[in-house]
Design a protein around this motif. Structure first.
Motif, PDB file in Angstrom:
ATOM      1  N   ALA A  13       0.828  -1.206   0.000  1.00  0.00           N
ATOM      2  CA  ALA A  13       0.000   0.000   0.000  1.00  0.00           C
ATOM      3  C   ALA A  13       0.865   1.260   0.000  1.00  0.00           C
ATOM      4  CB  ALA A  13      -0.941  -0.007   1.207  1.00  0.00           C
ATOM      5  N   LYS A  14       1.919   1.265   0.800  1.00  0.00           N
ATOM      6  CA  LYS A  14       2.805   2.434   0.864  1.00  0.00           C
ATOM      7  C   LYS A  14       3.562   2.602  -0.449  1.00  0.00           C
ATOM      8  CE  LYS A  14       4.551   5.963   2.858  1.00  0.00           C
ATOM      9  NZ  LYS A  14       3.760   7.156   3.086  1.00  0.00           N
ATOM     10  N   LEU A  15       3.989   1.512  -1.033  1.00  0.00           N
ATOM     11  CA  LEU A  15       4.692   1.580  -2.311  1.00  0.00           C
ATOM     12  C   LEU A  15       3.765   2.129  -3.397  1.00  0.00           C
ATOM     13  CD1 LEU A  15       7.429   1.029  -3.535  1.00  0.00           C
ATOM     14  CD2 LEU A  15       6.729  -1.311  -3.944  1.00  0.00           C
ATOM     15  N   ILE A  44      13.463  12.665 -10.581  1.00  0.00           N
ATOM     16  CA  ILE A  44      12.401  11.698 -10.850  1.00  0.00           C
ATOM     17  C   ILE A  44      12.996  10.368 -11.284  1.00  0.00           C
ATOM     18  CG2 ILE A  44      10.548  11.148 -12.491  1.00  0.00           C
ATOM     19  CD1 ILE A  44       9.772  14.160 -12.305  1.00  0.00           C
ATOM     20  N   ASP A  45      14.014  10.408 -12.158  1.00  0.00           N
ATOM     21  CA  ASP A  45      14.658   9.166 -12.606  1.00  0.00           C
ATOM     22  C   ASP A  45      15.289   8.418 -11.429  1.00  0.00           C
ATOM     23  OD1 ASP A  45      13.885   9.686 -15.208  1.00  0.00           O
ATOM     24  OD2 ASP A  45      15.844  10.472 -15.816  1.00  0.00           O
ATOM     25  N   ALA A  46      15.927   9.159 -10.539  1.00  0.00           N
ATOM     26  CA  ALA A  46      16.544   8.530  -9.361  1.00  0.00           C
ATOM     27  C   ALA A  46      15.473   7.924  -8.456  1.00  0.00           C
ATOM     28  CB  ALA A  46      17.379   9.554  -8.595  1.00  0.00           C
ATOM     29  N   GLU A  52      11.613   1.074  -8.132  1.00  0.00           N
ATOM     30  CA  GLU A  52      11.770  -0.244  -8.759  1.00  0.00           C
ATOM     31  C   GLU A  52      12.569  -1.185  -7.874  1.00  0.00           C
ATOM     32  OE1 GLU A  52      13.383   0.510 -12.636  1.00  0.00           O
ATOM     33  OE2 GLU A  52      11.491   1.330 -13.378  1.00  0.00           O
ATOM     34  N   GLN A  53      13.616  -0.666  -7.229  1.00  0.00           N
ATOM     35  CA  GLN A  53      14.416  -1.490  -6.320  1.00  0.00           C
ATOM     36  C   GLN A  53      13.561  -1.965  -5.145  1.00  0.00           C
ATOM     37  OE1 GLN A  53      17.503   0.582  -4.187  1.00  0.00           O
ATOM     38  NE2 GLN A  53      18.519  -1.307  -3.580  1.00  0.00           N
ATOM     39  N   SER A  54      12.749  -1.081  -4.615  1.00  0.00           N
ATOM     40  CA  SER A  54      11.870  -1.453  -3.501  1.00  0.00           C
ATOM     41  C   SER A  54      10.841  -2.479  -3.943  1.00  0.00           C
ATOM     42  CB  SER A  54      11.176  -0.220  -2.927  1.00  0.00           C
ATOM     43  OG  SER A  54      12.121   0.618  -2.308  1.00  0.00           O
ATOM     44  N   ALA A  79      16.097  -0.840   1.730  1.00  0.00           N
ATOM     45  CA  ALA A  79      15.660  -0.189   0.489  1.00  0.00           C
ATOM     46  C   ALA A  79      14.539   0.794   0.786  1.00  0.00           C
ATOM     47  CB  ALA A  79      15.209  -1.235  -0.529  1.00  0.00           C
ATOM     48  N   TRP A  80      13.664   0.425   1.700  1.00  0.00           N
ATOM     49  CA  TRP A  80      12.523   1.247   2.097  1.00  0.00           C
ATOM     50  C   TRP A  80      12.987   2.571   2.698  1.00  0.00           C
ATOM     51  CZ3 TRP A  80       7.774   0.167   0.729  1.00  0.00           C
ATOM     52  CH2 TRP A  80       6.710   0.769   1.383  1.00  0.00           C
ATOM     53  N   THR A  81      13.962   2.499   3.579  1.00  0.00           N
ATOM     54  CA  THR A  81      14.495   3.697   4.229  1.00  0.00           C
ATOM     55  C   THR A  81      15.124   4.622   3.196  1.00  0.00           C
ATOM     56  OG1 THR A  81      14.872   2.515   6.304  1.00  0.00           O
ATOM     57  CG2 THR A  81      16.126   4.542   5.966  1.00  0.00           C
ATOM     58  N   THR A  82      15.883   4.065   2.276  1.00  0.00           N
ATOM     59  CA  THR A  82      16.499   4.852   1.219  1.00  0.00           C
ATOM     60  C   THR A  82      15.437   5.543   0.373  1.00  0.00           C
ATOM     61  OG1 THR A  82      18.405   3.364   1.138  1.00  0.00           O
ATOM     62  CG2 THR A  82      18.030   4.745  -0.791  1.00  0.00           C
TER      63      THR A  82
END
Length: 95
Positions: A13-15, A44-46, A52-54, A79-82
């Motif tokens: 849901a958060k993603l 935006i690209d970053a 996508e990684q998350s 990954a979430w924290t980043t």
């Protein structure tokens, strides 16, 4: 629903929420001047790469067995924290 399923549901849901926010940032960037668009599109690209990684980490989490879940969960949380920090940073740049 067990703790693992609740965690996965909350993460999805958060993603999805962050993906919607990314769409808003894209719309904002398209309304900016050409020079500003270039700068904003880099951010935006970053962000898109981190989303996508998350998503990949969430997929690993969904596919993990009960025994490996804690290990995969730690990778996902990293990954979430980043991603969370990147969204905060990008939001500051879009102001």
């Amino acid at each position: 629903m067990n703790e693992r399923e609740l965690y996965q549901k909350k993460a999805r849901a958060k993603l999805d929420e962050w993906k919607a926010e990314l769409d808003k940032l894209k719309a904002q960037a398209s309304a900016a001047s050409a020079d500003r668009q270039l700068e904003l599109n880099r951010h935006i690209d970053a962000l898109n790469a981190k989303v996508e990684q998350s998503e990949r980490k969430l997929d690993e989490l969904l596919d993990s067995g009960e025994e490996g879940w804690e290990s995969v969960k730690q990778g996902f949380e990293s990954a979430w924290t980043t991603l969370k920090l990147s969204f905060k940073d990008a939001a500051d740049k879009f102001k």
